[in-house]
Design an enzyme around this catalytic site. Sequence first.
Site, short mmCIF file in Angstrom:
data_model
loop_
_atom_site.label_atom_id
_atom_site.label_comp_id
_atom_site.label_asym_id
_atom_site.label_seq_id
_atom_site.Cartn_x
_atom_site.Cartn_y
_atom_site.Cartn_z
N LYS A 89 -46.34 -73.74 10.85
CA LYS A 89 -47.09 -74.01 9.50
C LYS A 89 -48.66 -73.93 10.01
CE LYS A 89 -45.78 -73.78 5.87
NZ LYS A 89 -45.50 -72.65 4.92
N TYR A 107 -41.42 -76.48 13.20
CA TYR A 107 -41.46 -76.24 11.93
C TYR A 107 -42.99 -76.26 11.57
CZ TYR A 107 -42.24 -76.95 6.81
OH TYR A 107 -42.67 -76.86 5.50
N THR A 137 -48.07 -77.39 4.33
CA THR A 137 -47.51 -78.77 4.08
C THR A 137 -48.24 -79.80 4.69
OG1 THR A 137 -45.45 -79.92 5.07
CG2 THR A 137 -46.07 -77.91 6.32
N ASP A 138 -48.11 -80.95 4.21
CA ASP A 138 -48.81 -82.19 5.02
C ASP A 138 -48.46 -82.36 6.49
OD1 ASP A 138 -46.35 -83.11 4.06
OD2 ASP A 138 -46.92 -84.82 3.44
N GLU A 139 -47.26 -81.81 6.63
CA GLU A 139 -46.60 -82.14 8.19
C GLU A 139 -47.30 -81.42 9.16
OE1 GLU A 139 -42.21 -81.51 8.35
OE2 GLU A 139 -42.08 -81.88 6.35
#
Length: 341
Positions: A157, A153, A125-127
């Site tokens: 990741k 989260y 994810t870009d997060e």
Amino acid sequence: MNILITGAAGFIGSNFMYYMKEKHPDDMLIALDKLTYAGNLKNLKGMEDYPNYKFIKGDISDRAFIYKLFEDEKPDVVINFAAESHVDRSTVDPESFMNANVVGVGVLLDACRIYGIKRFHQVSTDEVYGDLPLDRPDLFFTEDTPLHASSPYSACKASADLLALSYLRTFNVPVSITRCSNNYGAYQFPEKLIPLMIANAVNDKKLPVYGNGLNVRDWLYVGDHCSAIELVAFKGKVGEVYNVGGHNERTNLEIIRTILKETGKGEDLITYVTDRPGHDRRYAIDPAKIMRDLGWEPTVKVEEGLKETIKWYLDNRSWWEEIISGEYQNYYDEMYGKYRK
Ligand code: NAD
Ligand code: TYD
């Protein structure tokens, strides 16, 4: 070829199964899922009459189970969607995120190392990059942006991405990674912004906006994410990270107002609630690398995709009504009662 798709009964995983059925009709598609609250076999109903498909229930962090599965099924390619995926839940139960998103990925990588594999693709994810300031619209995440995760989260990741890359360097496991922006579309669990707001609007329930509603997300239609993953897993270079996004930045309020308009409801349903702890301000992807190196193009603009998505939720009310009438109601009452007055 045997293709193992983990987390296949979730939102993006199930959309990916349908994409693969069309794109790889001669390959065996093995769907694995633990069927957590977010996994739903109804999402895979349309796969059932497809001959090259099987579903296996199991946990990616269960080492004995995963090794046996690799012995029995001999996957050539593994595409890992399995994860705890909701930021809000990671603020109240970080450990389940560590188990699924870090330990689980480590177990899959060990199985790939021991049994041999052509490709392990990690859906990230870009997060992992953290967030961008709201007053610098010139800034975007590139693959070289340092990892700077904000939530349990996204930290989990990011850890998984690092583990995957370390298994290439140390054990020569052929890995690739995609880091995508926020997805929307059919089968998204109604705890995430877009389906939650559609369900609440339809039911004349308040729409809970965190903070001032001006946080920005970069929305990508789930089908465009699926095409990017397939391209990278089968044509992307080993060891490479590819950012995926379609330059569809919108504030949360812009998205919510569109949903209200499309469902014929008034803005009086909007209610401002306590902000999410550590709330990321803006995500924005620079997708130049995947477009240049692999020729990927997003095909759906957010206004068009959002209309389609709202229509899907209106046409498939029983799918989400069943979800919000069960155990999910306890989550909603806890999250939006105790934590967000
Ligand atoms: P989701 O929560 O809808 O689905 C996750 C699926 O994984 C569920 O079916 C769940 O049962 C399964 N799962 C969870 N833990 C498991 C375990 N230990 N073993 C086996 N299965 C397990 O999530 P999603 O939105 O479909 O996201 C899929 C992947 O894409 C995630 O890895 C997520 O980080 C990533 N991603 C999501 C977005 C987004 O906007 N939704 C954007 C970029 C990346
Ligand atoms: P979400 O769908 O949880 O995705 P992510 O946090 O991974 O980006 O949230 C999208 C945005 O919407 C985020 O800025 C938080 C906001 N939001 C609300 O304002 N109210 C809500 O009830 C939810 C679930 C999200």
